[in-house]
Write a protein that holds these residues in place. Structure first.
Motif, mmCIF file in Angstrom:
data_model
loop_
_atom_site.group_PDB
_atom_site.id
_atom_site.type_symbol
_atom_site.label_atom_id
_atom_site.label_comp_id
_atom_site.label_asym_id
_atom_site.label_seq_id
_atom_site.Cartn_x
_atom_site.Cartn_y
_atom_site.Cartn_z
ATOM 1 N N GLY A 1 0.797 -1.217 0.000
ATOM 2 C CA GLY A 1 0.000 0.000 0.000
ATOM 3 C C GLY A 1 0.826 1.261 0.000
ATOM 4 O O GLY A 1 0.290 2.369 -0.057
ATOM 5 N N VAL A 2 2.158 1.114 0.083
ATOM 6 C CA VAL A 2 3.067 2.263 0.046
ATOM 7 C C VAL A 2 3.958 2.091 -1.174
ATOM 8 O O VAL A 2 4.768 1.158 -1.228
ATOM 9 N N ASP A 3 3.831 2.979 -2.138
ATOM 10 C CA ASP A 3 4.542 2.801 -3.406
ATOM 11 C C ASP A 3 6.039 3.082 -3.294
ATOM 12 O O ASP A 3 6.834 2.502 -4.034
ATOM 13 N N ALA A 4 6.433 3.986 -2.414
ATOM 14 C CA ALA A 4 7.846 4.351 -2.291
ATOM 15 C C ALA A 4 8.466 3.691 -1.063
ATOM 16 O O ALA A 4 7.819 3.555 -0.024
ATOM 17 N N PRO A 5 9.736 3.275 -1.161
ATOM 18 C CA PRO A 5 10.431 2.802 0.047
ATOM 19 C C PRO A 5 10.595 3.963 1.019
ATOM 20 O O PRO A 5 10.629 5.130 0.614
ATOM 21 N N PHE A 6 10.718 3.667 2.310
ATOM 22 C CA PHE A 6 10.749 4.736 3.310
ATOM 23 C C PHE A 6 11.597 4.328 4.510
ATOM 24 O O PHE A 6 12.140 3.229 4.558
ATOM 25 N N ALA A 7 11.696 5.227 5.475
ATOM 26 C CA ALA A 7 12.457 5.041 6.718
ATOM 27 C C ALA A 7 13.970 4.994 6.477
ATOM 28 O O ALA A 7 14.609 3.955 6.577
ATOM 29 N N PRO A 8 14.571 6.144 6.175
ATOM 30 C CA PRO A 8 16.022 6.200 5.965
ATOM 31 C C PRO A 8 16.794 6.034 7.273
ATOM 32 O O PRO A 8 16.352 6.486 8.329
ATOM 33 N N ALA A 9 17.955 5.392 7.188
ATOM 34 C CA ALA A 9 18.781 5.155 8.379
ATOM 35 C C ALA A 9 20.159 5.814 8.286
ATOM 36 O O ALA A 9 20.987 5.642 9.177
ATOM 37 N N SER A 10 20.385 6.583 7.230
ATOM 38 C CA SER A 10 21.727 7.131 7.036
ATOM 39 C C SER A 10 22.149 8.074 8.153
ATOM 40 O O SER A 10 23.321 8.092 8.547
#
Length: 251
Positions: free
Chosen positions: A186-195
């Motif tokens: 249901g979420v088209d873009a990857p998310f939650a950056p850890a950099s």
């Protein structure tokens, strides 16, 4: 309310990356810490630079309680975070040839100093040129970047090189291309950056190693204390006076 499944997945991903850099980058962290200690002991000055969100990890080691008082931010106007309108201008400035040279030439940085350059992708003109010119001026350059980008993207610098190609020491953050740890239905873009989490940890590990190195050489590390603890202001005042000629964020 039940615990968030995705929140747990993000923590797991971040912890996994932290364990990787702890184990796989220990040699580079040790080398960077020793180089910082060498610079401090020799009377040199310390600088950190990052553009966009990479600037967060640079800012995290400047004028910081528990941090080295000598670490200065090498700021490029318009590229530090989201302090300009439109915010996309900051990203555009990272691709401008000649900007890094102008900044270095007008900065207090000189031969014998050390510069930490943080750039997740390491592909834009600004960090690459910053590293090239800093080394040409006689600075030691430590790069904190994701080596994965050198294998999966193309450089935007005229040389065709990446930040890692122009550093004396390179720390690999292990962040995957795209800097997003989670995907969900249901979420088209990857998310939650850890950099930011990982890069800041690398920076603090580097500083801890530098402090350890200085103590081993019989030198008290010029550390700042929190101004919110008793005696903190007095302590910091002494450090600022003793090392005032190498601290530029207070002038």
């Amino acid at each position: 309310m039940s615990d968030s499944k995705l929140a747990g997945q993000f923590f797991d991903a971040a912890i996994g990356l932290l364990e990787r850099v702890r184990d796989e980058e220990s040699g580079a962290i040790a080398a960077a810490g020793a180089a910082i200690a060498d610079t401090v002991a020799a009377g040199g000055r310390l600088f950190a630079f990052g553009a966009g969100h990479s600037s967060l990890a640079a800012q995290d080691v400047v004028y910081r309680a528990g941090g080295l008082a000598l670490m200065n931010l090498l700021a490029v106007p318009g590229t530090v975070g989201v302090d300009v309108m439109p915010a996309t201008l900051g990203s555009a400035l990272e691709r401008v040839d000649g900007l890094a040279s102008a900044v270095l030439d007008s900065s207090p940085a000189r031969s014998g100093d050390l510069l930490v350059i943080i750039s997740l992708s390491g592909r834009n003109a600004l960090p690459v040129e910053m590293a090239q010119n800093a080394r040409a001026l006689g600075l030691t350059v430590v790069g904190v970047t994701s080596v994965a980008y050198t294998k999966g993207t193309k450089s935007r610098h005229v040389s065709g090189g990446f930040l890692r190609d122009h550093c004396d020491i390179v720390l690999d953050s292990k962040i995957a291309i795209g800097d997003a740890e989670l995907r969900a239905e249901g979420v088209d873009a990857p998310f939650a950056p850890a950099s930011t989490v990982v890069t800041s940890a690398l920076m603090q590990a580097m500083m801890a190693t530098a402090a350890e190195e200085l103590v081993a050489r019989g030198t008290e590390p010029p550390l700042l204390r929190s101004g919110n603890v008793d005696g903190g202001h007095e302590w910091n005042g002494r450090v600022m006076r003793e090392y005032g000629d190498r601290i530029f964020y207070r002038h």
